[in-house]
Scaffold this motif. Structure first.
Motif, PDB file in Angstrom:
ATOM      1  N   HIS A   7      33.086  35.015  37.184  1.00 50.69           N
ATOM      2  CA  HIS A   7      34.156  35.914  37.506  1.00 50.69           C
ATOM      3  C   HIS A   7      34.508  35.951  39.107  1.00 50.69           C
ATOM      4  O   HIS A   7      33.977  36.682  39.727  1.00 50.69           O
ATOM      5  CB  HIS A   7      34.138  37.223  36.866  1.00 50.69           C
ATOM      6  N   HIS A   9      37.924  35.338  42.477  1.00 58.26           N
ATOM      7  CA  HIS A   9      39.338  35.408  42.679  1.00 58.26           C
ATOM      8  C   HIS A   9      39.503  34.714  43.935  1.00 58.26           C
ATOM      9  O   HIS A   9      38.678  34.670  45.030  1.00 58.26           O
ATOM     10  CB  HIS A   9      39.873  36.714  42.705  1.00 58.26           C
ATOM     11  N   HIS A  39      43.930  36.213  38.716  1.00 56.10           N
ATOM     12  CA  HIS A  39      44.759  36.821  37.983  1.00 56.10           C
ATOM     13  C   HIS A  39      45.985  36.314  37.382  1.00 56.10           C
ATOM     14  O   HIS A  39      46.761  35.859  38.114  1.00 56.10           O
ATOM     15  CB  HIS A  39      45.168  38.422  38.588  1.00 56.10           C
ATOM     16  N   GLU A  64      42.045  35.354  34.395  1.00 63.68           N
ATOM     17  CA  GLU A  64      41.915  36.622  34.302  1.00 63.68           C
ATOM     18  C   GLU A  64      43.406  37.346  33.892  1.00 63.68           C
ATOM     19  O   GLU A  64      44.389  37.479  34.607  1.00 63.68           O
ATOM     20  CB  GLU A  64      41.300  37.540  35.272  1.00 63.68           C
ATOM     21  N   ASP A 246      33.324  39.128  40.064  1.00 66.58           N
ATOM     22  CA  ASP A 246      34.760  39.722  40.358  1.00 66.58           C
ATOM     23  C   ASP A 246      34.629  39.811  42.138  1.00 66.58           C
ATOM     24  O   ASP A 246      35.447  40.566  42.646  1.00 66.58           O
ATOM     25  CB  ASP A 246      34.895  41.121  39.902  1.00 66.58           C
ATOM     26  N   HIS A 248      36.067  39.054  45.761  1.00 64.18           N
ATOM     27  CA  HIS A 248      37.822  38.852  45.867  1.00 64.18           C
ATOM     28  C   HIS A 248      37.828  38.701  47.524  1.00 64.18           C
ATOM     29  O   HIS A 248      38.543  39.037  48.187  1.00 64.18           O
ATOM     30  CB  HIS A 248      38.446  40.335  45.749  1.00 64.18           C
TER      31      HIS A 248
END
Ligand code: AMP
Ligand code: ZN
Ligand code: FE
Ligand code: FE
Length: 285
Positions: A7, A9, A39, A64, A246, A248
């Motif tokens: 996961h 980004h 996303h 996602e 997650d 970023h």
């Protein structure tokens, strides 16, 4: 122990590392596998996949997807996306329009509150998909807030003064489309937000027949009790388990690739089990 991160980004959505920088970082850290899950887009995947080939790290194409429920937003990861995601186009178009409308309304609210901020300034912070982290960056730069957390607490978060919910399709639709593509829909950070007792159980029960494949048991914002709760739910509905940070980049400075807030460990065997479930369904890995 071989570790992975499923996961993450990139600059294809609201991360700050380009897809190839992200892959290089993962390889440099010795991660055995990486999924890029930007996303509402698959835009960064080709670049990341090519970089992963060059670096010799296993790469899983992902995304996602944002969805709306009666209890606010819910995110659905699509893991093992195929190269041709044309079937997602309508869904993504709908999300982009919802996002655009929402961004305009939020910037209007910020301006009404007396803050000097324009859509152009927000867009200038984004390479592609514009979102709240880019608004936070402008607020910080102009000295309205000290950091991203304050921007979300005061203005942009669900309790913030400029918050506007994003309109998105229902999670069932995201799950169905992903499954039709041959991808594996996984509920992202299922316990990130507090929800009424039994709510998640009911959602999972409804999503299972639509093709839900797994739950994200390991996530930077989830503690061990939550991990256990999610594992129990996965057992109850015979679902797989996934996990990731997650990450970023600088947009979430307290979260590191692979290790999250420091103690996250997603083992390679998690990926092996997901692949085993896919093979049992006749799906490619
Ligand atoms: P948006 O897609 O515009 O709704 O923005 C969602 C992104 O905002 C998430 O992916 C997070 O990166 C970020 N975000 C959401 N809530 C917070 C928060 N409380 N603090 C910092 N970042 C947040
Ligand atoms: Zn994000
Ligand atoms: Fe999410
Ligand atoms: Fe995410």
């Amino acid at each position: 122990m071989k570790l992975i991160d499923l996961h993450t980004h990139s600059t294809a959505s609201d991360g700050t590392d380009s897809p190839s920088e992200l892959v290089a970082k993962a390889a440099g850290q010795g991660l055995a596998a990486l999924a890029l899950t930007d996303h509402d887009t698959a835009r960064g995947l080709d670049e990341a996949e090519e970089a992963a080939k060059a670096k010799g790290i296993e790469f899983i194409r992902g995304c996602e997807l944002s969805t709306s429920t009666d209890q606010g937003e819910m995110h659905v990861l699509g893991l093992f996306l195929p190269h041709d995601c044309g079937a997602l186009d309508g869904f993504l178009q709908c999300l982009r329009e919802g996002r655009k409308r929402r961004n305009v309304l939020m910037v209007e609210k910020l301006r009404e509150a007396g803050l000097d901020i324009s859509m152009e300034e927000v867009e200038a912070k984004a390479r592609s998909s514009v979102g709240r982290p880019h608004m936070a960056a402008v607020l910080k730069e102009k000295g309205y807030v000290r950091d991203t957390n304050e921007a979300f607490d005061k203005w942009l978060g669900i309790k913030g003064k400029a918050y506007v919910p994003k309109l998105a399709p229902r999670p069932e639709q995201a799950v169905r489309i992903l499954r039709e593509l041959g991808a594996s829909p996984v509920l992202a950070h299922p316990l990130l937000r507090p929800r009424p007792e039994g709510w998640l159980d009911n959602l999972v029960r409804d999503l299972k027949p639509a093709g839900l494949f797994g739950l994200e048991a390991w996530h930077s914002a989830q503690n061990e009790a939550q991990e256990a709760e999610i594992k129990a739910l996965a057992r109850k509905y015979d679902l797989g388990l996934s996990g990731g940070s997650d990450y970023h980049g600088r947009n979430k400075p307290d979260i590191q690739l692979g290790t999250g807030k420091g103690n996250l460990r997603v083992e390679y065997k998690t990926l092996e089990k997901l692949k085993g479930r896919r093979r049992a369904l006749g799906l490619p890995c």
